[in-house]
Write a protein that holds these residues in place. Structure first.
Motif, PDB file in Angstrom:
ATOM      1  N   ARG A  20       0.914  -1.030  -0.084  1.00  0.00           N
ATOM      2  CA  ARG A  20       0.297   0.665   0.003  1.00  0.00           C
ATOM      3  C   ARG A  20       0.899   1.584   0.326  1.00  0.00           C
ATOM      4  O   ARG A  20       0.884   2.147  -0.375  1.00  0.00           O
ATOM      5  N   MET A  21       2.281   1.396   0.344  1.00  0.00           N
ATOM      6  CA  MET A  21       3.103   2.455   0.779  1.00  0.00           C
ATOM      7  C   MET A  21       3.331   2.901  -0.778  1.00  0.00           C
ATOM      8  O   MET A  21       3.664   4.001  -0.860  1.00  0.00           O
ATOM      9  N   LEU A  24       2.771   4.732  -3.722  1.00  0.00           N
ATOM     10  CA  LEU A  24       2.363   6.763  -3.228  1.00  0.00           C
ATOM     11  C   LEU A  24       3.988   6.991  -3.135  1.00  0.00           C
ATOM     12  O   LEU A  24       3.358   8.488  -3.119  1.00  0.00           O
ATOM     13  N   THR A  25       4.791   6.567  -2.815  1.00  0.00           N
ATOM     14  CA  THR A  25       6.575   6.818  -2.496  1.00  0.00           C
ATOM     15  C   THR A  25       6.397   7.620  -3.392  1.00  0.00           C
ATOM     16  O   THR A  25       7.236   7.800  -4.270  1.00  0.00           O
ATOM     17  N   ARG A  28       4.411  10.229  -7.670  1.00  0.00           N
ATOM     18  CA  ARG A  28       4.305  11.022  -6.226  1.00  0.00           C
ATOM     19  C   ARG A  28       3.712  11.996  -6.965  1.00  0.00           C
ATOM     20  O   ARG A  28       3.030  12.994  -6.372  1.00  0.00           O
TER      21      ARG A  28
END
Length: 134
Positions: A20-21, A24-25, A28
């Motif tokens: 999930r992370m 997102l990173t 951007r």
């Protein structure tokens, strides 16, 4: 086995968090490519279909009867019928196919009703995908 449970739990939590992370990173900025946007839009449908279709085809124990239910469900979903209508019609089509099928298929009529309903709902899930993509 019980002593390893906390380790398994932490590994699973870490993997879930990373899945999930990381997007997102990594991403951007806004994605501008229409190809990638359309690809990401249809991924959930493709994954659900890949997980569901094998279960649908083997849900009744006879692929021919499952195919009958699948065809009925896809047809009704294509016509825009409700999910409940599609599920009930798929279950009924499978039961009729089992009743007129081979001796082995007739033996499957002893399948518990909840198992038959689960197979029909799996077929209806695939039909729901068809309805969403239609």
């Amino acid at each position: 086995m019980t002593a390893n449970f906390p380790i398994y739990l932490l590994v699973m939590a870490g993997v879930t968090y990373l899945i999930r992370m990381l997007p997102l990173t990594i991403f951007r900025k806004e994605i501008k490519s229409t190809f990638i946007k359309s690809f990401l839009h249809y991924v959930p449908f493709a994954v659900l279909g890949a997980m569901t279709i094998p279960d649908v085809l083997y849900s009744t124990g006879d692929m021919r009867t499952a195919a009958v239910g699948l065809v009925v469900a896809v047809f009704l979903a294509w016509k825009g019928k409700s999910l409940l209508t599609v599920a009930l019609a798929a279950c009924a089509a499978v039961l009729v196919a089992l009743a007129f099928g081979t001796t082995r298929a007739r033996a499957l009529l002893r399948v518990p009703p909840l198992a038959m309903l689960a197979g029909g709902l799996g077929i209806a899930a695939v039909a729901g995908l068809v309805g969403l993509l239609h």
